[in-house]
Motif scaffolding. Structure first.
Motif, PDB file in Angstrom:
ATOM      1  N   PRO A  95       6.555  20.374  14.326  1.00 50.56           N
ATOM      2  CA  PRO A  95       5.436  21.290  14.006  1.00 50.56           C
ATOM      3  C   PRO A  95       5.424  21.747  12.556  1.00 50.56           C
ATOM      4  O   PRO A  95       4.443  22.336  12.107  1.00 50.56           O
ATOM      5  CB  PRO A  95       5.678  22.467  14.957  1.00 50.56           C
ATOM      6  CG  PRO A  95       7.131  22.406  15.257  1.00 50.56           C
ATOM      7  CD  PRO A  95       7.524  20.961  15.249  1.00 50.56           C
ATOM      8  N   SER A  96       6.474  21.534  11.806  1.00 49.40           N
ATOM      9  CA  SER A  96       6.501  21.958  10.402  1.00 49.40           C
ATOM     10  C   SER A  96       7.308  20.942   9.613  1.00 49.40           C
ATOM     11  O   SER A  96       8.003  20.102  10.171  1.00 49.40           O
ATOM     12  CB  SER A  96       7.132  23.358  10.279  1.00 49.40           C
ATOM     13  OG  SER A  96       8.463  23.326  10.772  1.00 49.40           O
ATOM     14  N   GLY A  97       7.209  21.009   8.281  1.00 48.94           N
ATOM     15  CA  GLY A  97       7.994  20.116   7.448  1.00 48.94           C
ATOM     16  C   GLY A  97       7.142  18.993   6.878  1.00 48.94           C
ATOM     17  O   GLY A  97       5.910  18.979   6.957  1.00 48.94           O
ATOM     18  N   GLU A  98       7.843  17.999   6.323  1.00 49.22           N
ATOM     19  CA  GLU A  98       7.172  16.912   5.626  1.00 49.22           C
ATOM     20  C   GLU A  98       6.386  16.031   6.577  1.00 49.22           C
ATOM     21  O   GLU A  98       5.321  15.507   6.225  1.00 49.22           O
ATOM     22  CB  GLU A  98       8.223  16.077   4.879  1.00 49.22           C
ATOM     23  CG  GLU A  98       7.627  15.073   3.910  1.00 49.22           C
ATOM     24  CD  GLU A  98       8.691  14.357   3.112  1.00 49.22           C
ATOM     25  OE1 GLU A  98       8.330  13.478   2.313  1.00 49.22           O
ATOM     26  OE2 GLU A  98       9.905  14.702   3.304  1.00 49.22           O
ATOM     27  N   GLU A  99       6.878  15.844   7.829  1.00 50.31           N
ATOM     28  CA  GLU A  99       6.158  15.018   8.796  1.00 50.31           C
ATOM     29  C   GLU A  99       4.785  15.615   9.102  1.00 50.31           C
ATOM     30  O   GLU A  99       3.778  14.892   9.186  1.00 50.31           O
ATOM     31  CB  GLU A  99       6.975  14.895  10.093  1.00 50.31           C
ATOM     32  CG  GLU A  99       8.240  14.090   9.953  1.00 50.31           C
ATOM     33  CD  GLU A  99       8.947  13.923  11.277  1.00 50.31           C
ATOM     34  OE1 GLU A  99       8.306  14.182  12.320  1.00 50.31           O
ATOM     35  OE2 GLU A  99      10.136  13.531  11.295  1.00 50.31           O
ATOM     36  N   GLN A 100       4.723  16.932   9.234  1.00 50.52           N
ATOM     37  CA  GLN A 100       3.450  17.583   9.530  1.00 50.52           C
ATOM     38  C   GLN A 100       2.473  17.431   8.365  1.00 50.52           C
ATOM     39  O   GLN A 100       1.262  17.284   8.582  1.00 50.52           O
ATOM     40  CB  GLN A 100       3.691  19.064   9.853  1.00 50.52           C
ATOM     41  CG  GLN A 100       2.465  19.794  10.365  1.00 50.52           C
ATOM     42  CD  GLN A 100       1.960  19.217  11.676  1.00 50.52           C
ATOM     43  OE1 GLN A 100       2.753  18.868  12.521  1.00 50.52           O
ATOM     44  NE2 GLN A 100       0.655  19.104  11.847  1.00 50.52           N
ATOM     45  N   GLU A 101       2.986  17.424   7.136  1.00 45.65           N
ATOM     46  CA  GLU A 101       2.104  17.247   5.971  1.00 45.65           C
ATOM     47  C   GLU A 101       1.477  15.851   5.987  1.00 45.65           C
ATOM     48  O   GLU A 101       0.274  15.692   5.735  1.00 45.65           O
ATOM     49  CB  GLU A 101       2.913  17.442   4.689  1.00 45.65           C
ATOM     50  CG  GLU A 101       3.398  18.884   4.490  1.00 45.65           C
ATOM     51  CD  GLU A 101       4.250  19.022   3.245  1.00 45.65           C
ATOM     52  OE1 GLU A 101       4.466  17.991   2.560  1.00 45.65           O
ATOM     53  OE2 GLU A 101       4.719  20.147   2.957  1.00 45.65           O
ATOM     54  N   TRP A 102       2.292  14.838   6.265  1.00 41.65           N
ATOM     55  CA  TRP A 102       1.741  13.488   6.332  1.00 41.65           C
ATOM     56  C   TRP A 102       0.754  13.334   7.476  1.00 41.65           C
ATOM     57  O   TRP A 102      -0.256  12.637   7.361  1.00 41.65           O
ATOM     58  CB  TRP A 102       2.877  12.457   6.487  1.00 41.65           C
ATOM     59  CG  TRP A 102       3.648  12.231   5.214  1.00 41.65           C
ATOM     60  CD1 TRP A 102       4.908  12.620   4.933  1.00 41.65           C
ATOM     61  CD2 TRP A 102       3.181  11.556   4.057  1.00 41.65           C
ATOM     62  NE1 TRP A 102       5.295  12.253   3.676  1.00 41.65           N
ATOM     63  CE2 TRP A 102       4.226  11.574   3.103  1.00 41.65           C
ATOM     64  CE3 TRP A 102       1.972  10.945   3.694  1.00 41.65           C
ATOM     65  CZ2 TRP A 102       4.121  11.007   1.833  1.00 41.65           C
ATOM     66  CZ3 TRP A 102       1.880  10.371   2.432  1.00 41.65           C
ATOM     67  CH2 TRP A 102       2.926  10.403   1.520  1.00 41.65           C
ATOM     68  N   VAL A 103       1.057  13.975   8.622  1.00 40.77           N
ATOM     69  CA  VAL A 103       0.129  13.915   9.758  1.00 40.77           C
ATOM     70  C   VAL A 103      -1.196  14.576   9.390  1.00 40.77           C
ATOM     71  O   VAL A 103      -2.286  14.066   9.716  1.00 40.77           O
ATOM     72  CB  VAL A 103       0.753  14.580  10.997  1.00 40.77           C
ATOM     73  CG1 VAL A 103      -0.296  14.763  12.088  1.00 40.77           C
ATOM     74  CG2 VAL A 103       1.902  13.734  11.522  1.00 40.77           C
ATOM     75  N   SER A 104      -1.115  15.719   8.694  1.00 36.84           N
ATOM     76  CA  SER A 104      -2.363  16.387   8.273  1.00 36.84           C
ATOM     77  C   SER A 104      -3.156  15.492   7.326  1.00 36.84           C
ATOM     78  O   SER A 104      -4.396  15.389   7.430  1.00 36.84           O
ATOM     79  CB  SER A 104      -2.028  17.714   7.596  1.00 36.84           C
ATOM     80  OG  SER A 104      -1.349  18.555   8.501  1.00 36.84           O
ATOM     81  N   SER A 105      -2.425  14.827   6.404  1.00 31.06           N
ATOM     82  CA  SER A 105      -3.120  13.926   5.473  1.00 31.06           C
ATOM     83  C   SER A 105      -3.777  12.769   6.230  1.00 31.06           C
ATOM     84  O   SER A 105      -4.918  12.387   5.945  1.00 31.06           O
ATOM     85  CB  SER A 105      -2.113  13.390   4.450  1.00 31.06           C
ATOM     86  OG  SER A 105      -2.729  12.442   3.600  1.00 31.06           O
ATOM     87  N   LEU A 146       5.077   8.264   7.100  1.00 26.99           N
ATOM     88  CA  LEU A 146       5.378   9.036   8.302  1.00 26.99           C
ATOM     89  C   LEU A 146       6.354   8.275   9.194  1.00 26.99           C
ATOM     90  O   LEU A 146       7.262   8.861   9.798  1.00 26.99           O
ATOM     91  CB  LEU A 146       4.078   9.339   9.063  1.00 26.99           C
ATOM     92  CG  LEU A 146       4.247  10.095  10.393  1.00 26.99           C
ATOM     93  CD1 LEU A 146       4.862  11.469  10.141  1.00 26.99           C
ATOM     94  CD2 LEU A 146       2.892  10.237  11.095  1.00 26.99           C
ATOM     95  N   ASN A 147       6.192   6.947   9.261  1.00 22.36           N
ATOM     96  CA  ASN A 147       7.086   6.125  10.075  1.00 22.36           C
ATOM     97  C   ASN A 147       8.514   6.178   9.529  1.00 22.36           C
ATOM     98  O   ASN A 147       9.482   6.230  10.291  1.00 22.36           O
ATOM     99  CB  ASN A 147       6.582   4.686  10.108  1.00 22.36           C
ATOM    100  CG  ASN A 147       7.395   3.823  11.048  1.00 22.36           C
ATOM    101  OD1 ASN A 147       7.752   4.258  12.141  1.00 22.36           O
ATOM    102  ND2 ASN A 147       7.698   2.610  10.639  1.00 22.36           N
TER     103      ASN A 147
END
Length: 550
Positions: A95-105, A146-147
């Motif tokens: 729900p937070s962190g770098e993975e969430q930023e890429w998902v939002s992008s 993201l992968n």
């Protein structure tokens, strides 16, 4: 509590402790499984989304070249699938962190891609469709990042899982050791208690067997079988004490009475001897006595013949016994050879079992390598599909490449079919090896039973051989006794002949007085012998009673 109940309680305690340890291991394994339950589907969804975006990009490129309704429907369908996969990927990341930023992008870019792509295909705008194909590749780049993050998280989770597994097994091993030590200590404690109680009864029994009836046996306070045995043993000791005391008093009374009878009998014996001396002087040379001696000679002759026949039969029996001992020794040697053969057979079965285990390991390796081949075939099929799409995009110039792609696809299909056949063959081999392993296990069990039976048979041969040897020894002793008896019979014959000669010289005497005197002497002698035997029995009884301490 009865001994059986105590043993059952001990077993239940050990079983419950084992179940607790097993439940802990199962709980830890389920917890580990739950940790990876969400991460693996996320990785799969990312791969699926990547493939779908690739299809969208290729579809837009195809649409820009050929704007048909089928290409349009295919693009819209792939957009719908991609939208669902984006939603699933977003729900599976942190729900937070770098993975969430890429998902939002990715979500933002995909939203724009979907809207502008729908406008382009609905308006049949070929340049716009081309631009949206390039935008789809840009989303693939974000998806690639993201992968990478998801794979890194998966590797970290895998390492954490390995650490958790190692910790779980260490805790399980420590728990098992503690459980074994605790159960062993408890069993040793219970065994020592039982052994102590049995040892005390055994020591008391040994002292009673040595004649000490003064040994003290404590009153048992429990209700199990050993306590009941202790009470019965204590009652037996008290009863034996009373019996020995009564027998001692009776023996003393019998000895006193036998002494009185012996004294009176000696007096009467002297009187009878005097009368017998006078009667013998009158009965010397009696014809009646000579006739009796003649009959006695005949009886002694018959007895001598019987002795000779018994002696021959005994010698034959001794020969048979020696032959039986020889045959028993031969049977024992043959049983030892059979035991050796059974042991060798069992060793061969063990080697066969090890070979089957090696084949099972090889079959597992073949299965694993076949799985690799199957995975390579799947990837080859995907590559051939991509090549076919690129050949179609290239048009006339890509026909040769399309042929190569078709051949690659056929080769991949053949590899997949071959992998399935190898899987089937390996499964058949594995099943056959299981059957062989089971057969070897049964054969080893039969060999063990045969070895035990042969050992018992050899032991029986040994015991029978010992018994036959004892019988042979008794027969040899009996043969020697028969020879001595025959020699004594010959001496009796000579003595009777001498007595017959002397009796024939006898001239007179009163037959009635001789017969009466002889009968009285025999009666008094018999009575004296019986009294002596009674005193001897009384003496032996007193000697045996002296062993007991009352």
């Amino acid at each position: 509590m009865k001994l059986q109940g105590k043993m059952v309680l001990n077993a239940l305690i050990s079983l419950l402790a084992s179940l607790v340890l097993v439940a802990y291991i199962i709980f830890q394994l389920l917890n580990m499984n739950a940790q990876n339950k969400e991460l693996v589907p996320t990785l799969l969804n990312i791969q699926k989304l990547n493939g779908t975006l690739m299809q969208i990009s290729q579809g837009l490129n195809n649409y820009s070249a050929t704007m048909t309704e089928s290409n349009k429907a295919s693009i819209l369908n792939e957009l719908q699938k991609a939208e669902e996969l984006v939603t699933q990927v977003a729900s599976g990341v942190l729900p937070s962190g770098e993975e969430q930023e890429w998902v939002s992008s990715i979500q933002t870019k995909f939203g724009k891609l979907k809207g502008e792509t729908e406008q382009a295909v609905n308006g049949q705008d070929s340049p716009e469709a081309k631009r949206q194909a390039i935008r789809a590749q840009g989303i693939q780049n974000d998806l690639y990042m993201l992968n990478l993050l998801a794979e890194a998280r998966y590797e970290a989770s895998t390492r954490e899982l390995e650490n958790s597994i190692q910790l779980t097994w260490q805790i399980a091993l420590a728990g098992a050791i503690v459980l074994v030590v605790a159960v062993g200590a408890y069993n040793v404690f219970v065994s020592r208690q039982l052994a102590g109680r049995i040892r005390r009864l055994n020591e008391a029994a040994g002292q009673i067997a040595e004649g000490n009836l003064m040994v003290e046996i404590a009153e048992p306070k429990g209700k199990d079988e050993l306590d009941e045995l202790g009470r019965s043993f204590r009652l037996m000791k008290n009863n034996l004490h009373g019996i020995v005391h009564s027998v001692d008093q009776a023996g003393r009374s019998v000895d006193s009475l036998a002494q009185d009878i012996d004294q009176h009998n000696d007096t009467m014996q002297e009187i009878v001897n005097q009368v017998a001396a006078a009667t013998e002087e009158l009965a010397v040379g009696s014809q009646k006595t000579a006739e009796d001696l003649a009959v006695t000679v005949e009886l002694v002759d018959e007895m001598s013949q019987l002795f000779e026949a018994n002696l021959a039969g005994t010698a034959q029996s001794a020969a048979y016994s020696s032959e039986a001992v020889r045959i028993m020794d031969k049977g024992s040697r043959e049983m030892e050879e059979q035991l050796r053969v059974v042991a060798a057979n069992r060793q061969a079965m063990s080697e066969v079992e090890q070979t089957v285990q090696t084949l099972e390991a090889n079959a597992q390796e073949i299965t694993q390598m076949t799985g690799y081949v199957s995975e390579i075939a799947k990837q080859t099929t995907m590559l051939s599909l991509n090549a076919s799409i690129e050949a179609a995009r290239a048009g006339e110039a890509g026909k040769g490449f399309a042929v190569v792609a078709d051949e690659v696809k056929k080769l991949a299909d053949q590899s997949a079919v071959t992998a399935k056949q190898i899987f089937s063959a390996v499964e058949g081999i594995t099943a056959a090896m299981r059957n062989v392993k089971d057969s070897v296990a049964r054969s080893m069990e039969l060999s063990r039973e045969q070895e035990e039976a042969a050992a018992l048979t050899g032991q029986s041969f040994t015991e029978v051989s010992q018994q036959v040897q004892q019988i042979a020894g008794h027969l040899d002793t009996l043969t020697a006794d028969m020879n001595r008896s025959q020699h004594m019979c010959s001496q009796v014959q000579e003595a009777v002949a001498n007595m017959s000669a002397i009796t024939e010289q006898s001239a007179g005497g009163s037959e009635e007085i001789a017969a009466s005197t002889t009968e009285q002497r025999r009666s008094f002698a018999l009575a004296a012998e019986k009294v002596k035997q009674l005193r001897q029995i009384a003496g032996e009884l007193q000697q045996e009673l002296q062993r007991f301490r009352l």
